[in-house]
Write a protein that holds these residues in place. Sequence first.
Motif, PDB file in Angstrom:
ATOM      1  N   ARG A 135     -13.035   5.188  -2.262  1.00 37.37           N
ATOM      2  CA  ARG A 135     -14.249   5.965  -2.524  1.00 37.37           C
ATOM      3  C   ARG A 135     -15.445   5.342  -1.817  1.00 37.37           C
ATOM      4  N   ARG A 136     -15.532   4.014  -1.890  1.00 35.32           N
ATOM      5  CA  ARG A 136     -16.647   3.320  -1.244  1.00 35.32           C
ATOM      6  C   ARG A 136     -16.541   3.371   0.273  1.00 35.32           C
ATOM      7  N   ALA A 137     -15.332   3.570   0.768  1.00 43.30           N
ATOM      8  CA  ALA A 137     -15.127   3.665   2.215  1.00 43.30           C
ATOM      9  C   ALA A 137     -15.268   5.114   2.658  1.00 43.30           C
ATOM     10  N   ASN A 138     -16.337   5.751   2.242  1.00 45.66           N
ATOM     11  CA  ASN A 138     -16.631   7.140   2.623  1.00 45.66           C
ATOM     12  C   ASN A 138     -15.510   8.096   2.249  1.00 45.66           C
ATOM     13  N   ASP A 139     -14.915   7.854   1.069  1.00 44.94           N
ATOM     14  CA  ASP A 139     -13.830   8.712   0.576  1.00 44.94           C
ATOM     15  C   ASP A 139     -12.677   8.822   1.569  1.00 44.94           C
ATOM     16  N   THR A 140     -12.282   7.690   2.107  1.00 46.80           N
ATOM     17  CA  THR A 140     -11.134   7.652   3.017  1.00 46.80           C
ATOM     18  C   THR A 140      -9.873   8.118   2.297  1.00 46.80           C
ATOM     19  N   PRO A 141      -9.092   9.023   2.867  1.00 42.98           N
ATOM     20  CA  PRO A 141      -7.802   9.400   2.265  1.00 42.98           C
ATOM     21  C   PRO A 141      -6.867   8.188   2.263  1.00 42.98           C
ATOM     22  N   PRO A 142      -6.019   8.062   1.265  1.00 42.45           N
ATOM     23  CA  PRO A 142      -5.099   6.918   1.225  1.00 42.45           C
ATOM     24  C   PRO A 142      -4.260   6.763   2.485  1.00 42.45           C
ATOM     25  N   ASN A 143      -3.838   7.882   3.078  1.00 40.94           N
ATOM     26  CA  ASN A 143      -2.965   7.783   4.253  1.00 40.94           C
ATOM     27  C   ASN A 143      -3.719   7.427   5.532  1.00 40.94           C
ATOM     28  N   ALA A 144      -5.034   7.211   5.417  1.00 37.07           N
ATOM     29  CA  ALA A 144      -5.826   6.773   6.567  1.00 37.07           C
ATOM     30  C   ALA A 144      -6.350   5.358   6.355  1.00 37.07           C
ATOM     31  N   ALA A 145      -5.707   4.631   5.441  1.00 32.86           N
ATOM     32  CA  ALA A 145      -6.161   3.272   5.122  1.00 32.86           C
ATOM     33  C   ALA A 145      -5.012   2.274   5.205  1.00 32.86           C
ATOM     34  N   LEU A 146      -5.364   1.025   5.474  1.00 34.22           N
ATOM     35  CA  LEU A 146      -4.437  -0.093   5.426  1.00 34.22           C
ATOM     36  C   LEU A 146      -4.921  -1.093   4.384  1.00 34.22           C
ATOM     37  N   MET A 147      -3.981  -1.783   3.752  1.00 35.58           N
ATOM     38  CA  MET A 147      -4.305  -2.918   2.888  1.00 35.58           C
ATOM     39  C   MET A 147      -3.621  -4.136   3.461  1.00 35.58           C
ATOM     40  N   VAL A 148      -4.398  -5.142   3.845  1.00 41.76           N
ATOM     41  CA  VAL A 148      -3.863  -6.366   4.431  1.00 41.76           C
ATOM     42  C   VAL A 148      -3.982  -7.493   3.409  1.00 41.76           C
ATOM     43  N   GLY A 149      -2.847  -8.093   3.056  1.00 42.73           N
ATOM     44  CA  GLY A 149      -2.877  -9.180   2.082  1.00 42.73           C
ATOM     45  C   GLY A 149      -1.631 -10.029   2.160  1.00 42.73           C
ATOM     46  N   ASP A 150      -1.647 -11.139   1.429  1.00 40.71           N
ATOM     47  CA  ASP A 150      -0.541 -12.099   1.504  1.00 40.71           C
ATOM     48  C   ASP A 150       0.415 -12.018   0.329  1.00 40.71           C
ATOM     49  N   GLN A 151       0.098 -11.197  -0.696  1.00 37.43           N
ATOM     50  CA  GLN A 151       0.916 -11.148  -1.900  1.00 37.43           C
ATOM     51  C   GLN A 151       1.759  -9.871  -1.955  1.00 37.43           C
ATOM     52  N   LEU A 152       3.058 -10.037  -2.202  1.00 35.02           N
ATOM     53  CA  LEU A 152       3.942  -8.876  -2.231  1.00 35.02           C
ATOM     54  C   LEU A 152       3.607  -7.923  -3.371  1.00 35.02           C
ATOM     55  N   GLU A 153       3.352  -8.459  -4.552  1.00 35.32           N
ATOM     56  CA  GLU A 153       3.126  -7.577  -5.700  1.00 35.32           C
ATOM     57  C   GLU A 153       1.718  -6.979  -5.692  1.00 35.32           C
ATOM     58  N   SER A 154       0.697  -7.825  -5.667  1.00 37.94           N
ATOM     59  CA  SER A 154      -0.663  -7.306  -5.793  1.00 37.94           C
ATOM     60  C   SER A 154      -1.139  -6.563  -4.548  1.00 37.94           C
ATOM     61  N   ASP A 155      -0.784  -7.035  -3.370  1.00 35.49           N
ATOM     62  CA  ASP A 155      -1.287  -6.428  -2.136  1.00 35.49           C
ATOM     63  C   ASP A 155      -0.333  -5.374  -1.562  1.00 35.49           C
ATOM     64  N   VAL A 156       0.917  -5.746  -1.362  1.00 31.98           N
ATOM     65  CA  VAL A 156       1.867  -4.812  -0.746  1.00 31.98           C
ATOM     66  C   VAL A 156       2.251  -3.706  -1.724  1.00 31.98           C
ATOM     67  N   ASN A 157       2.815  -4.077  -2.863  1.00 31.53           N
ATOM     68  CA  ASN A 157       3.216  -3.046  -3.826  1.00 31.53           C
ATOM     69  C   ASN A 157       2.019  -2.336  -4.437  1.00 31.53           C
ATOM     70  N   GLY A 158       0.909  -3.049  -4.585  1.00 28.61           N
ATOM     71  CA  GLY A 158      -0.306  -2.407  -5.080  1.00 28.61           C
ATOM     72  C   GLY A 158      -0.774  -1.303  -4.147  1.00 28.61           C
TER      73      GLY A 158
END
Length: 250
Positions: free
Chosen positions: A188-211
């Motif tokens: 929402r804060r990213a100008n209502d970016t659709p989920p399929n137009a976003a990436l999440m970069v992180g080091d944790q499998l559960e919180s970052d990848v699965n989240g």
Amino acid sequence: MRVRTQRTPKTDVLKNVKTILFDVYGTLATWSPDRYVIHSRAASQFGIEVTKAGIDAGYAVAEAYMTHENTKTPIRKMTPTERDQFFAKFEQLVLQGCGIDVNLELADKIWQAVAAQEYELVLYDDVLPGLDALRASGYIVGIVSNVPSGGSELSDQLGLSDSIDFALTSSEVGCEKPDPRIFAEALRRANDTPPNAALMVGDQLESDVNGAIGAGIQPVLLDRNNNHPDFFDHPRITSLTELQNILTRE
């Protein structure tokens, strides 16, 4: 755990990305002195010798434990006694990565020795040039972190205010990753970016990848310590330079 492995990473889904979200600890920033140095100093007070490889391996397990516990009772909401018990278990898991088994009473004492040291959160060397390059390329860049401070405070503390568009923390939203609500608020804060137009970069499998997966966002595993060399379900990188490479790959 939903993460599986396969022969080749899926990189074609990185096209048409508008927003890139980042975790903080282990992704953009780390402790100085290094966590191995901190734990080595603490453990040596009790006649225990640790290794860097063991501490790195132990942290991979301990941080997964932290994510799991955060989904039940966030650390920020724990009583002082509960918090002490949590970090005693956390330290116990860290030491197990070195093949060292200690009881919770001793683990608590070692953790107290860890906490008594002076250290600070500092950025990895590739972070500022990497984030600045992403924004120069037109991406919206945000932080999503499970920390007790506010986003503005966190970005100011790390010197990131001029290199990101926003920072969002669990204390502001009232829930921790991997809860999909924190990712939804970030979009929402990213100008209502659709989920399929976003990436999440992180080091944790559960919180970052699965989240991210749970929120409909494409994850990218940033595996700086090579804890998951056999991870192939989604893009895996070991530095932010590699993120630039896979984003620009034709």
